[in-house]
Design an enzyme around this catalytic site. Sequence first.
Site, PDB file in Angstrom:
ATOM      1  N   CYS A 128      99.855  -9.267  -5.732  1.00  0.00           N
ATOM      2  CA  CYS A 128      99.815  -7.672  -4.539  1.00  0.00           C
ATOM      3  C   CYS A 128     101.416  -7.921  -4.162  1.00  0.00           C
ATOM      4  O   CYS A 128     101.806  -7.275  -3.268  1.00  0.00           O
ATOM      5  CB  CYS A 128      99.771  -8.737  -3.419  1.00  0.00           C
ATOM      6  N   THR A 129     102.429  -7.010  -5.227  1.00  0.00           N
ATOM      7  CA  THR A 129     103.128  -6.774  -5.269  1.00  0.00           C
ATOM      8  C   THR A 129     103.484  -5.989  -6.560  1.00  0.00           C
ATOM      9  O   THR A 129     104.224  -6.763  -7.472  1.00  0.00           O
ATOM     10  CB  THR A 129     104.686  -7.515  -5.238  1.00  0.00           C
TER      11      THR A 129
END
Length: 384
Positions: free
Chosen positions: A343-344
């Site tokens: 998620c980055t």
Amino acid sequence: MGNQPAIYLDHAATSWPKAPGVGQMMLEMIEGQVGSSGRGNHGMALVAARKLFRTRSLLAELFHISNPNDIVFTSNTTEALNLAIKGWLKPGDHVIATMVEHNSVRRPLEFLRRTIGIEVDYIPVSPRGEMEMELLRSSFRANTALVVCSHSSNLLGSIAPVREIGQLAHEHGAVMLLDAAQTAGNYPIDVEEMGVDLLAFPGHKGLLGPQGTGGLYINPKLDLVPLLHGGTGSQSEELEQPAVRPDRYEAGTANTVGIAGLGEGVKYILEQGPENIYHHEWELTQRLMMELSGIPGLTILGPEMGRDRTGIVSFVIADRDASEVAFLLDKDYGIAVRAGYHCTPLGHMTAGTMDGGAVRASIGYNTVVDEVDALVLAIKRITE
């Protein structure tokens, strides 16, 4: 449980096992005579209210917050970050973030950029997660309203210089928002000493509490637009949300069971000491990095050995798919890690790993040396 891994190294996603007493407290709350906090003056409602305040008070002690009522309960860090970002920013505001932010920061910012016209600058950091403070200093504008920063990258494990960032933000009249998803509980946090105006944190990671819990500290000088509007059990005759905290930001029935369980997790963290937890995790990361560094074709992301970092050790292996490596670790060795983009995407852009992501092993307070050594042996066998 038949699908339980023999070794759990995915604490950056959620901690396991939880702190002693968490499950028992939650069971007592479900089976005991517990009502709904703020919804009545009878004994069962008061039991719930006391449990909520106990957890608030323990969190205030942990983060050195003067008034427990400045802590608002949320369902996770993501909700806390959305409340902070959407509740503070207005059209035309400028925001400074970094190139290691989680999507829980980036997506709300980009949503507001599209919908109300805020301006956003993402400050580059080095591939190892180091921030250039002069570059940050030169990024402030007259309309800079918010500086948001991940305390520790959930990919690199690097730790941001929060005190310096907070000081710069205040010098320029901006508010400091800290994403403590990877540091709450396993790294010392003092909001006043660090200059943090808004602190978003999870209950289910370093605080060793249940999933579905988290919170946001809001400096008493700030007034955010509530994310949710509805019943609070107070000032019900009014058309608007009440001004009193924490009611203003806690519309709807609270997750009393989860928050009571979280209280047991925070109590355990206070007993152990965040400094001691950090030292334990740091020593194991150093051992893991030292052993992994000798494997041909393997590259470790984040700060070099000997530098401060949280219990996150991400790595890539030449000519090996990260998801395949994680699958083999689970299937053949019973070791749970996480692979992919975590998620980055900003963090992977920084690390140069957008092509295939990375394998992330994350250490917790319950991790022991034998588990670290087992991961190293498994990686050696996979790469051979």
